[in-house]
Design a protein around this motif. Structure first.
Motif, short mmCIF file in Angstrom:
data_model
loop_
_atom_site.label_atom_id
_atom_site.label_comp_id
_atom_site.label_asym_id
_atom_site.label_seq_id
_atom_site.Cartn_x
_atom_site.Cartn_y
_atom_site.Cartn_z
N ILE A 17 0.87 -1.26 0.00
CA ILE A 17 -0.06 0.06 0.05
C ILE A 17 1.03 1.28 -0.07
O ILE A 17 0.42 2.30 -0.59
CB ILE A 17 -1.03 -0.08 1.36
CG1 ILE A 17 -1.90 1.11 1.05
CG2 ILE A 17 -0.14 0.24 2.55
CD1 ILE A 17 -3.14 0.92 1.99
N LEU A 18 2.05 1.24 0.60
CA LEU A 18 2.76 2.12 0.71
C LEU A 18 3.47 2.67 -0.89
O LEU A 18 3.36 4.01 -1.19
CB LEU A 18 4.06 2.27 1.41
CG LEU A 18 5.06 3.24 1.65
CD1 LEU A 18 4.33 4.75 2.14
CD2 LEU A 18 6.28 2.96 2.58
N LYS A 19 3.83 1.65 -1.32
CA LYS A 19 4.50 1.90 -2.80
C LYS A 19 3.47 2.31 -3.69
O LYS A 19 3.40 3.21 -4.63
CB LYS A 19 5.05 0.72 -3.38
CG LYS A 19 6.29 0.37 -2.51
CD LYS A 19 6.98 -0.98 -3.09
CE LYS A 19 8.23 -1.52 -2.31
NZ LYS A 19 8.81 -2.67 -2.83
N PHE A 20 2.23 1.71 -3.44
CA PHE A 20 1.15 1.94 -4.47
C PHE A 20 0.52 3.56 -4.21
O PHE A 20 0.18 4.21 -5.18
CB PHE A 20 -0.02 1.20 -4.45
CG PHE A 20 -1.24 1.52 -4.90
CD1 PHE A 20 -1.40 1.46 -6.49
CD2 PHE A 20 -2.36 2.25 -4.26
CE1 PHE A 20 -2.60 2.13 -7.17
CE2 PHE A 20 -3.51 2.79 -5.06
CZ PHE A 20 -3.68 2.72 -6.34
N SER A 21 0.52 4.01 -2.97
CA SER A 21 0.10 5.20 -2.58
C SER A 21 1.09 6.34 -3.21
O SER A 21 0.19 7.35 -3.75
CB SER A 21 0.03 5.29 -0.92
OG SER A 21 -0.94 4.46 -0.42
N ILE A 22 2.26 6.00 -3.22
CA ILE A 22 3.35 6.63 -3.81
C ILE A 22 2.86 7.03 -5.28
O ILE A 22 2.87 8.07 -5.78
CB ILE A 22 4.60 6.62 -3.59
CG1 ILE A 22 4.98 6.62 -2.01
CG2 ILE A 22 5.87 7.27 -4.37
CD1 ILE A 22 6.59 6.06 -1.70
N LEU A 23 2.71 6.05 -5.88
CA LEU A 23 2.51 5.96 -7.38
C LEU A 23 1.20 6.51 -7.78
O LEU A 23 0.98 7.59 -8.67
CB LEU A 23 2.45 4.50 -7.85
CG LEU A 23 1.86 4.33 -9.22
CD1 LEU A 23 2.54 4.93 -10.12
CD2 LEU A 23 1.53 2.73 -9.49
N TYR A 24 0.19 6.32 -6.93
CA TYR A 24 -1.21 6.63 -7.10
C TYR A 24 -1.49 8.42 -6.97
O TYR A 24 -1.69 8.97 -7.96
CB TYR A 24 -2.37 6.22 -6.21
CG TYR A 24 -3.59 6.76 -6.33
CD1 TYR A 24 -4.47 6.23 -7.42
CD2 TYR A 24 -4.15 7.64 -5.36
CE1 TYR A 24 -5.76 6.67 -7.51
CE2 TYR A 24 -5.39 8.09 -5.62
CZ TYR A 24 -6.27 7.67 -6.60
OH TYR A 24 -7.46 8.13 -6.77
N PHE A 25 -0.71 8.89 -6.05
CA PHE A 25 -0.85 10.28 -5.79
C PHE A 25 0.32 10.90 -6.62
O PHE A 25 0.19 12.23 -6.97
CB PHE A 25 -0.40 10.66 -4.43
CG PHE A 25 -1.72 10.17 -3.56
CD1 PHE A 25 -2.85 11.11 -3.60
CD2 PHE A 25 -1.87 9.26 -2.79
CE1 PHE A 25 -4.24 10.92 -2.78
CE2 PHE A 25 -2.85 9.04 -2.02
CZ PHE A 25 -4.04 9.62 -1.98
N SER A 26 1.31 10.36 -7.06
CA SER A 26 2.25 10.76 -8.07
C SER A 26 1.42 10.98 -9.61
O SER A 26 1.56 12.19 -10.09
CB SER A 26 3.47 9.89 -8.27
OG SER A 26 4.08 9.83 -7.21
N LEU A 27 0.50 9.85 -9.72
CA LEU A 27 -0.13 10.32 -11.08
C LEU A 27 -1.25 11.28 -10.80
O LEU A 27 -1.38 12.09 -11.71
CB LEU A 27 -0.76 8.99 -11.32
CG LEU A 27 0.00 7.85 -11.80
CD1 LEU A 27 -0.61 6.40 -11.65
CD2 LEU A 27 0.63 8.05 -13.14
N TYR A 28 -1.72 11.37 -9.63
CA TYR A 28 -2.70 12.55 -9.36
C TYR A 28 -1.91 14.07 -9.60
O TYR A 28 -2.35 14.76 -10.12
CB TYR A 28 -3.39 12.61 -7.87
CG TYR A 28 -3.56 13.85 -7.62
CD1 TYR A 28 -4.64 14.52 -7.84
CD2 TYR A 28 -2.73 14.77 -6.58
CE1 TYR A 28 -4.83 15.86 -7.60
CE2 TYR A 28 -3.21 16.00 -6.12
CZ TYR A 28 -4.14 16.63 -6.64
OH TYR A 28 -4.53 17.92 -6.16
#
Length: 238
Positions: free
Chosen positions: A8-19
């Motif tokens: 979830i930490l790695k995905f969160s970084i990816l997701y909000f970077s895409l945002y």
């Protein structure tokens, strides 16, 4: 690549970077066409995250989440197209968002009995919320009065079913989802006020997308925390 979505930490970084990337494109007219790419990546990253982590045994409930996320993803693309002034694109996007929110509502519903008194504070809040929004934008609505009324009703329906999950699911899942739905309401409210009241309200080019993306993230994480059964998955989502 799978490990990126299982943590979830790695995905969160990816997701909000895409945002952040999508928000950057949104604020520069010459870069607007690139939003079709950034928005698609943002939407489907959340779908992949859900599919790789869900342990929900009820296929019907899984399908509701998938349908909702797909409707949001396609609706987002039509909203981008509608920025050029095409009202049909905007109306179709709104229709897809209504379907998505109804899918979420059905997913959050349960067969447990509940006391009507439990809903009184919620119903009072709904009445005040819809009355305030409609009063502010009423004079500008014209033919959009009924569509907006329907949309706000669905927004409140989603909030109701999210609220009724209290004591029916673990508290962590409940609060993730409820905060996600509240963030979604804020995004919807700002969007309505931007369209029918003040185009420059509340730095909406940034705030609407922020609350919308945050809401999707919190709701999906909340759903995953409700359905997890594997110790490994639980550790991955902490």
């Amino acid at each position: 690549m799978t490990l990126l979505f299982k943590n979830i930490l790695k995905f969160s970084i990816l997701y909000f970077s895409l945002y952040v990337l999508d928000s950057f494109f949104k604020n520069y007219l010459e870069l607007l066409p690139y939003r079709y790419i950034s928005k698609t990546l943002l939407s489907f990253s959340l779908l992949i995250f859900y599919l790789l982590n869900t342990t929900q045994e009820d296929s019907g409930k899984r399908k509701l989440i998938v349908i909702a996320l797909c409707c949001f993803a396609v609706g987002d693309l039509f909203f981008i197209a509608g920025d050029g002034g095409n009202m049909w694109h905007f109306m179709f996007a709104t229709f897809l968002f209504i379907i998505a929110k109804v899918c979420y509502s059905v997913r959050f519903s349960n067969n447990k009995d509940f006391k009507i008194s439990k809903l009184i504070p919620f119903l009072l809040f709904c009445f005040c919320y819809m009355s305030i929004i409609m009063a502010i934008v009423y004079n500008q609505l014209g033919v959009f009065f009924i569509p907006l009324l329907v949309y706000l009703f669905v927004v409140m329906l989603l909030m109701q079913f999210a609220y009724l999950r209290k004591n029916e699911v673990n508290s962590e899942s409940f609060w993730f989802v409820i905060f996600g739905v509240i963030a979604s309401m804020i995004a919807d409210s700002l969007d309505v006020l931007k369209m029918f009241y003040d185009p420059e309200i509340a730095y909406n080019k940034i705030t609407i997308m922020f609350f919308y993306c945050l809401s999707q993230y919190l709701i999906i994480v909340g759903v995953l925390k409700e359905t997890k059964t594997s110790t490994n998955l639980e550790n991955a989502l902490i």
